[in-house]
Design a protein around this motif. Structure first.
Motif, PDB file in Angstrom:
ATOM      1  N   VAL A 301      46.742  59.891  44.628  1.00  0.00           N
ATOM      2  CA  VAL A 301      45.281  59.835  44.544  1.00  0.00           C
ATOM      3  C   VAL A 301      44.648  60.752  45.589  1.00  0.00           C
ATOM      4  O   VAL A 301      43.586  61.351  45.352  1.00  0.00           O
ATOM      5  N   LEU A 302      45.278  60.877  46.757  1.00  0.00           N
ATOM      6  CA  LEU A 302      44.766  61.817  47.766  1.00  0.00           C
ATOM      7  C   LEU A 302      44.753  63.240  47.220  1.00  0.00           C
ATOM      8  O   LEU A 302      43.797  63.990  47.426  1.00  0.00           O
ATOM      9  N   ILE A 372      29.124  59.358  49.433  1.00  0.00           N
ATOM     10  CA  ILE A 372      30.230  59.974  50.165  1.00  0.00           C
ATOM     11  C   ILE A 372      31.051  60.929  49.306  1.00  0.00           C
ATOM     12  O   ILE A 372      31.969  61.581  49.804  1.00  0.00           O
ATOM     13  N   GLY A 373      30.730  61.028  48.023  1.00  0.00           N
ATOM     14  CA  GLY A 373      31.447  61.940  47.139  1.00  0.00           C
ATOM     15  C   GLY A 373      32.588  61.263  46.410  1.00  0.00           C
ATOM     16  O   GLY A 373      33.192  60.307  46.905  1.00  0.00           O
ATOM     17  N   SER A 374      32.902  61.778  45.231  1.00  0.00           N
ATOM     18  CA  SER A 374      33.915  61.154  44.389  1.00  0.00           C
ATOM     19  C   SER A 374      35.316  61.263  44.978  1.00  0.00           C
ATOM     20  O   SER A 374      36.134  60.353  44.834  1.00  0.00           O
ATOM     21  N   GLY A 375      35.607  62.377  45.662  1.00  0.00           N
ATOM     22  CA  GLY A 375      36.927  62.532  46.268  1.00  0.00           C
ATOM     23  C   GLY A 375      37.203  61.479  47.314  1.00  0.00           C
ATOM     24  O   GLY A 375      38.292  60.897  47.362  1.00  0.00           O
ATOM     25  N   ALA A 379      40.049  58.464  47.325  1.00  0.00           N
ATOM     26  CA  ALA A 379      40.975  58.280  48.439  1.00  0.00           C
ATOM     27  C   ALA A 379      40.879  56.872  49.005  1.00  0.00           C
ATOM     28  O   ALA A 379      41.890  56.258  49.372  1.00  0.00           O
ATOM     29  N   LEU A 380      39.662  56.343  49.084  1.00  0.00           N
ATOM     30  CA  LEU A 380      39.463  54.983  49.578  1.00  0.00           C
ATOM     31  C   LEU A 380      40.170  53.976  48.676  1.00  0.00           C
ATOM     32  O   LEU A 380      40.835  53.047  49.152  1.00  0.00           O
ATOM     33  N   VAL A 384      43.246  51.401  49.766  1.00  0.00           N
ATOM     34  CA  VAL A 384      43.194  49.950  49.577  1.00  0.00           C
ATOM     35  C   VAL A 384      44.386  49.477  48.758  1.00  0.00           C
ATOM     36  O   VAL A 384      44.993  48.436  49.058  1.00  0.00           O
ATOM     37  N   MET A 385      44.763  50.228  47.732  1.00  0.00           N
ATOM     38  CA  MET A 385      45.911  49.850  46.917  1.00  0.00           C
ATOM     39  C   MET A 385      47.194  49.834  47.749  1.00  0.00           C
ATOM     40  O   MET A 385      48.042  48.947  47.578  1.00  0.00           O
ATOM     41  N   PHE A 386      47.343  50.783  48.660  1.00  0.00           N
ATOM     42  CA  PHE A 386      48.541  50.803  49.502  1.00  0.00           C
ATOM     43  C   PHE A 386      48.604  49.567  50.390  1.00  0.00           C
ATOM     44  O   PHE A 386      49.656  48.925  50.512  1.00  0.00           O
ATOM     45  N   VAL A 387      47.466  49.209  50.987  1.00  0.00           N
ATOM     46  CA  VAL A 387      47.432  48.041  51.871  1.00  0.00           C
ATOM     47  C   VAL A 387      47.755  46.758  51.102  1.00  0.00           C
ATOM     48  O   VAL A 387      48.559  45.931  51.539  1.00  0.00           O
TER      49      VAL A 387
END
Length: 406
Positions: A301-302, A372-375, A379-380, A384-387
């Motif tokens: 996703v990054l 803050i923009g779609s990118g 990334a956010l 969150v999914m990783f955490v």
């Protein structure tokens, strides 16, 4: 260990195939609006956030309907409920074809959501009743082919029809698809009435009231963890994914069909996982699948969010789907085992948490994109999914202890 092929009867395998067709249609109709959001905003002269109601309201209704379908499936039969719900989706999709305003389209999407809400959770619950837990995750992965192909088909058809014949044709196609699949399910359901599928679950059949069923589930320590993680997964995963096609269209200048095609690779990545799931499940186990899955998803996703060129977005979308479904398949298996005596209600509550999270995620993503923009929003969501995936992987160590306390 007895093989899954020896345990699952030929009749059950045919029914599972038809349920895969139904889950394909259900997931396709959920994702079909993602790539058409910019066009809907232009045609109805509304903001992107307003146009996103066709996604967010769908998710809210889909989630709330679980409170109805879970107990209904436990009492009337899960396959029967899926059959009639699929036919109902054909009617709602036809209404969407003739919508003249955004409000009318939202109403049509509500009607489709009311039917689609039953399909995936009741299919999973039916499999939970029919297949032993040792083979269940592999079976869910095979059924997941329909779900993941639905993501591919929904994203791709949404962009392709919008760019060519127009967005209404996408709903016309869904009308036909639901009608055909619903008819096939009807025939198989009638066959089951004549020769019921043998169920392999050794759990006693219990029919407590809905409130009692729900309390059993939501008061359990392990069940609460599964439901909380499902809500977060819906918000940060499925919810944020709704803006992926718009991001590629706006930031990288791709057409809607090209954006939809790239995002559809997310589903193809899930399809690739389903093809090798049997080996990965045995190699990594549930904890390994959850942790590695969210790690692959987060990194992918990054790349999707910050790549200045569309080229890297192709493998990134593919790998994102592969990683996401490693985690999601593990969640599905655990959802089917939260409350075996009231499996329909349990899986429906899981779906409720998942899609309520999705509705929150879609709304937050649409709002945050303007700030803050779609990118950064993408990334956010990946972070969150990783955490949450790392948390769930650790929680699996304590699953047995938590379930014994319930």
């Amino acid at each position: 260990m007895t093989t899954g092929a020896a345990i699952i009867s030929a009749a059950a395998q045919r029914s599972i195939l038809l349920l895969s067709f139904a889950t394909f249609a259900s997931m396709a109709v959920q994702r079909i609006c993602d790539a058409m959001l910019p066009e809907l905003a232009r045609e109805f002269s509304v903001s992107l956030a307003q146009a996103a109601q066709v996604v967010s309201v769908f998710a809210v209704v889909y989630g709330l309907a679980q409170l109805f379908y879970g107990p209904l499936g436990d009492r009337l039969g899960k396959f029967r409920v899926v059959t009639f719900a699929t036919l109902a989706c054909s009617v709602g999709s036809l209404m969407a074809v003739f919508a003249d305003t955004l409000n009318q389209l939202v109403v049509a999407r509500v009607l489709v959501a009311l039917g689609a809400a039953a399909i995936i959770p009741m299919s999973l619950a039916w499999i939970g009743d029919t297949v032993d837990y040792e083979q269940r995750q592999e079976t869910l992965a095979r059924v997941g082919l329909g779900t993941t192909l639905g993501i591919v088909g929904g994203q791709l058809m949404g962009g392709l029809f919008t760019d060519t014949l127009g967005w209404r044709w996408a709903f016309g196609f869904m009308t036909l698809l639901f009608g055909v699949v619903g008819g096939l399910l009807w025939v198989d359901w009638r066959r089951q009435l004549a020769a019921p599928v043998v169920q392999h679950s050794t759990q006693p059949v219990v029919r407590p009231g809905f409130v009692a069923q729900t309390l059993i589930i939501v008061t359990g320590g392990w069940s609460r963890i599964v439901l909380l993680v499902a809500f977060t997964e819906g918000a940060a995963g499925f919810g944020v994914m709704a803006i992926w096609a718009s991001h590629l269209h706006r930031e990288l200048g791709l057409s809607l069909s090209a954006s939809g095609a790239i995002v559809a690779l997310f589903g193809l990545g899930g399809l690739l996982y389903m093809m090798v799931a049997r080996h990965l499940i045995r190699w990594l186990g549930e904890r390994g699948l959850a942790l590695l899955g969210v790690a692959v998803l987060g990194l992918s996703v990054l790349v999707l969010g910050f790549s200045p060129h569309w080229g890297p977005a192709i493998p990134a979308s593919l790998l994102a789907g592969f990683g996401f479904f490693m985690f999601h398949n593990t969640m599905q298996a655990n959802a089917t085992q939260m409350a075996p005596a009231a499996r329909g209600t349990a899986v429906s509550l899981f779906a409720l948490a998942l899609f309520m999270g999705q509705s929150v995620g879609v709304l937050l993503a649409a709002i945050l994109v303007e700030r803050i923009g779609s990118g950064a929003v993408m990334a956010l969501g990946g972070g969150v999914m990783f955490v949450v995936g790392a948390f769930f992987s650790r929680a699996l160590r304590r699953r047995e202890a938590l379930m014994h306390l319930e």
